[in-house]
Design a protein around this motif. Structure first.
Motif, short mmCIF file in Angstrom:
data_model
loop_
_atom_site.label_atom_id
_atom_site.label_comp_id
_atom_site.label_asym_id
_atom_site.label_seq_id
_atom_site.Cartn_x
_atom_site.Cartn_y
_atom_site.Cartn_z
N ALA A 1 13.87 -54.49 56.31
CA ALA A 1 15.25 -55.13 56.20
C ALA A 1 15.98 -54.97 57.46
N ILE B 1 19.59 -61.10 55.12
CA ILE B 1 20.63 -60.21 55.02
C ILE B 1 22.03 -60.91 55.50
N VAL C 1 14.96 -59.96 54.95
CA VAL C 1 13.99 -58.76 54.74
C VAL C 1 12.66 -59.67 55.29
#
Length: 327
Positions: free
Chosen positions: A22, A312, A322
């Protein structure tokens, strides 16, 4: 009630490599470990990332195999109903109508459902359900299609439908035997799923093998009947906007099923199977990892962009994503 303690963490979790990151503003904020198995048409392991041999609970990824067990045991319903029996549906009106149709065809009602009451999982359907004055109900819960199929199977087979959730019920033994048959390995463990039905554990390799065999089954077989129902009616397997529905719609010949605790299983028309499990159980990396595996295998699908779409957010705007690594 005491909770049984396991003596070790399975290697499928403990030895899982980092397969997703992430990234926020160019900085790696978190990582997700996962294991992946890809099986060839002959059932052999073609690709292993992490551990493919320790057992996992496939959770709802078991449902198409459970649906096959029901067909083998006498369930005879329309194709869109069979897709719903294989589903973790979103609780949209057409899903709930179909559950009622399956039950009505077996001479049963919603009162016979024993799955855990819940709200629809689709956001719009859930709000409409609550606005209409409904509380959590078994009909609206995402497993009601499977449970209606289980009940209809009991009626067709002359089994006691009031005890269909018992682990030693003939229906559940049939589900156990069918999964072991398709996976090519014995069931490693049995527990109770979130909906109240038994859930059986197999390895990721076994799960992938099972899906490959269903997806490539010869016409006229029970396996092909399940696969054809899923391919023809993917909206009943998932729902509007669901990634599993989009994947099936855009990938010729494929079947797939998502599961709780970040499990995903895919069967391809050429007999290959894919199964993955994100070790932490979080859902956000599972489609990203699946997309990377599909790219590595050279699978032609129009679903890659949708599967890889995992932004994100910062203040409601995309500031990262991600992404898959190491695949």
């Amino acid at each position: 009630m005491s909770i049984p303690q396991t003596s070790r963490t399975p290697a499928v979790l403990d030895a899982a490599p980092v397969l997703a990151q992430a990234i926020r503003g160019g900085f790696v904020e978190s990582v997700h470990r996962a294991s992946v198995a890809v099986t060839a048409a002959d059932g052999s392991v073609e690709l292993e990332l992490g551990n493919a041999t320790d057992p996992v609970f496939p959770r709802s990824s078991n449902k198409p195999i459970q649906a096959l067990a029901m067909v083998r045991s006498g369930l005879d319903v329309a194709p869109h109903h069979l897709a719903l029996v294989s589903a973790s549906h979103s609780g949209e009106p057409f899903h709930l109508d179909a559950v009622l149709e399956i039950l009505g065809g077996a001479g049963l009602t919603v009162a016979d459902l024993q799955n855990t009451p819940d709200y629809p999982i689709d956001d719009a359907a859930r709000l409409d359900w609550i606005r209409a004055g409904h509380d959590k109900e078994s009909l609206a819960q995402n497993c009601s299609g499977k449970h209606s199929g289980m009940l209809a199977t009991c009626v067709a087979s002359g089994w006691d439908h009031t005890a269909y959730l018992e682990i030693d019920h003939p229906l559940q033994r049939a589900c156990d035997e069918t999964l072991a048959d398709l996976a090519g390995e014995p069931i490693a463990a049995t527990a109770i799923d979130g909906c109240g039905a038994p859930v059986m554990a197999v390895s990721l390799a076994g799960l992938a093998r099972a899906f490959g065999r269903v997806a490539s089954a010869a016409p006229g077989t029970d396996e092909a009947r399940v696969a054809d129902a899923i391919r023809s009616h993917p909206e009943f397997l998932g729902g509007t906007g669901r990634d599993v529905t989009t994947f099936i719609q855009r990938t010729p010949g494929a079947i797939a099923k998502d599961g709780a605790e970040a499990v995903y299983a895919v069967g391809l028309a050429d007999g290959r199977g894919i199964a993955l499990k994100v070790a932490d159980g979080g859902q956000r990396a599972r489609t990203v990892i699946l997309a990377a595996v599909l790219r590595r295998l050279g699978v032609e699908t129009g679903a890659l962009q949708a599967l890889e779409d995992a932004p994100i957010l910062g203040h409601g705007e995309p500031v990262g994503s991600v992404v898959a690594v190491g695949i």
